[in-house]
Structure formats: structure tokens, C-alpha cells
Design a protein around this motif. Structure first.
Motif, short mmCIF file in Angstrom:
data_model
loop_
_atom_site.label_atom_id
_atom_site.label_comp_id
_atom_site.label_asym_id
_atom_site.label_seq_id
_atom_site.Cartn_x
_atom_site.Cartn_y
_atom_site.Cartn_z
N LEU A 20 0.83 -1.22 0.00
CA LEU A 20 0.00 0.00 0.00
C LEU A 20 0.86 1.27 0.00
N ALA A 49 -5.30 4.07 -3.52
CA ALA A 49 -6.32 4.54 -2.57
C ALA A 49 -7.33 5.43 -3.29
N SER A 64 -5.90 8.79 -0.76
CA SER A 64 -5.65 8.64 0.67
C SER A 64 -6.47 7.46 1.17
N TRP A 65 -5.85 6.61 2.00
CA TRP A 65 -6.56 5.43 2.49
C TRP A 65 -7.64 5.80 3.50
N ALA A 85 -11.34 1.35 5.51
CA ALA A 85 -10.20 0.99 4.64
C ALA A 85 -9.69 -0.41 4.99
N THR A 86 -9.68 -0.72 6.30
CA THR A 86 -9.22 -2.04 6.77
C THR A 86 -10.11 -3.14 6.19
N LYS A 88 -11.63 -3.10 3.39
CA LYS A 88 -11.26 -3.28 1.97
C LYS A 88 -10.00 -4.15 1.85
N ILE A 89 -9.03 -3.92 2.74
CA ILE A 89 -7.79 -4.70 2.70
C ILE A 89 -8.08 -6.15 3.08
N GLN A 113 1.39 6.25 5.33
CA GLN A 113 -0.02 5.97 5.64
C GLN A 113 -0.39 4.54 5.22
N GLY A 114 0.20 4.05 4.13
CA GLY A 114 -0.04 2.68 3.68
C GLY A 114 0.52 1.66 4.66
N LEU A 117 -1.88 1.51 7.61
CA LEU A 117 -3.06 0.70 7.31
C LEU A 117 -2.71 -0.80 7.25
#
Length: 218
Positions: A20, A49, A64-65, A85-86, A88-89, A113-114, A117
Motif C-alpha cells: 500500500l 487509494a 488517501s486510504w 479501509a481495513t 477493503k484490505i 499511511q499505507g 493501514l
């Protein structure tokens, strides 16, 4: 949603690396670097993102995540955005599992930031991943731990940070490392003298070694 950059395995696909990017970047930003570090049997996925207004950057819209409100370890956080966002991961990981790659053959990682996350996603996933890599990042919503911890405490963690980072302070990296020490059996925290908010050959060599040790040939 922009399609992720995918670099297929060049031999039988038995492992996957999801990486990410940092704030304002895209999946292309890290794809060639990470493609050079992965084993031939490993597929690489570098998603981009979604674009959103980012408080930290004066409300400008960029990839941005989640909304970044502050880069201070005690600043406000976008809890809803981080959790969304979590999800989605986690879905991305489950897609790989459905395709036949077990959890312990999947590594997630990221920069800034990646990386934040990736760390949060790995710690809140009930299954054990092959590992997690956090470069120049931090643990978001750290006050919610150990309660939020779902992964086994044997998760392999590589956390890397430059000691001259002007954006995500080295002190914050160290603080994250000490929190991880209370959650995980043996997280690995590596620091790099003189490194700012970027990467270095030494760091990338450590990342390559971590990937090949965590995802050996099968």
C-alpha cells in the motif's frame, strides 16, 4: 475505484504480496520497487487509494486510504475511515485466499499511511498472515489495543523507520515499536541512520530478506 497494479508471479503462483502506497501516491509509485524484491513465485498487488479531501493537506483532494487529520501521535484520528479501509484490505486478502493462496502465504505491507493501514489490517485480522511490513509508518488507533488485537501473537512484523524522518517522527516509530512489543512475540524494528521520509537500499535489502524468509519456496 482505480484498478490495482498487479505483477503476476513468473512461475507457479504460491504466495502474494499486497503493498500500500503513502498519501498522495498511487499503486504505480511502489510497484517496480516491490516487483524487484519479490520471489518469482509471488504475485504483487499494489492498489491505489480512493481520492478524498485530506484534512492534513488543507482539505486538498488526493489518493488517501483514510482522512489524515494529524501526524502527531496524540492527534485526532479518522476512526471510521481507518476501519472502512481495513475492511477493503481484509476483502483483498480473502480474494487471494479464495484463489487458493492460504493466509500464511500472504504478506501485506506499505509505506507511511499505507504502512499504518497494513499494520492495523494485519493486527485486526483473525487469521495469521505470512507477515506485515510497515515502512516509515505507525499503528493507527493504538489506544484500542490490546482489545482490538485479533491476529495470533506469532505474526511476523518488520517495522522500518529513518531516524531523521521529518514527517512521521522517529519517536512515533519507536513508540509504535514498543506497543507492538506488548502485542506480538518478536516484532523486528529496524532504524536507519540519516534516512528521512523515504526508503534506502539498506532498508529495501532488509525488506527483501524478510519477504523471502516469510514466504519460502513450497
Amino acid at each position: 475505484m482505480t484498478a490495482p497494479v498487479v505483477v503476476s508471479a513468473s512461475m507457479k503462483h504460491t504466495a502474494t504480496l499486497i503493498f500500500l502506497h503513502g498519501l498522495g501516491d498511487t499503486g504505480h509509485g511502489w510497484s517496480s520497487t516491490m516487483a524487484a524484491l519479490k520471489p518469482a513465485y509471488c504475485k504483487l498487488i499494489c492498489p491505489t487509494a480512493p481520492s478524498m479531501p485530506v484534512t492534513f493537506n488543507a482539505g486538498y483532494t488526493m489518493p488517501s486510504w483514510f482522512d489524515l487529520r494529524s501526524l502527531d501521535d496524540s492527534g485526532p484520528e479518522d476512526e471510521e475511515g481507518i476501519k472502512s479501509a481495513t475492511k477493503k484490505i481484509h476483502n483483498m486478502i480473502e480474494e487471494e485466499v479464495k484463489a487458493g493462496i492460504p493466509h500464511n502465504r500472504i504478506i501485506i505491507g506499505g509505506f507511511s499511511q499505507g504502512g499504518a493501514l497494513a499494520l492495523y489490517s494485519a493486527l485486526t485480522l483473525p487469521s495469521q498472515l505470512g507477515g506485515v511490513i510497515c515502512l516509515s509508518g505507525w499503528l493507527p488507533l493504538n489506544k484500542s489495543f490490546p482489545g482490538a488485537l485479533k491476529c495470533p501473537d506469532t505474526l511476523r512484523v518488520l517495522q522500518c523507520h529513518g531516524d531523521c524522518d521529518p514527517l512521521v517522527s522517529f519517536k512515533w516509530g519507536q513508540m509504535t515499536a514498543s506497543i507492538l512489543n506488548t502485542l506480538i512475540k518478536s516484532p523486528d524494528f529496524k532504524s536507519y541512520r540519516g534516512l528521512m521520509h523515504s526508503s534506502s537500499d539498506e532498508e529495501l535489502s532488509d525488506v527483501k530478506e524478510f519477504i523471502s524468509n516469510s514466504l519460502p519456496p513450497v
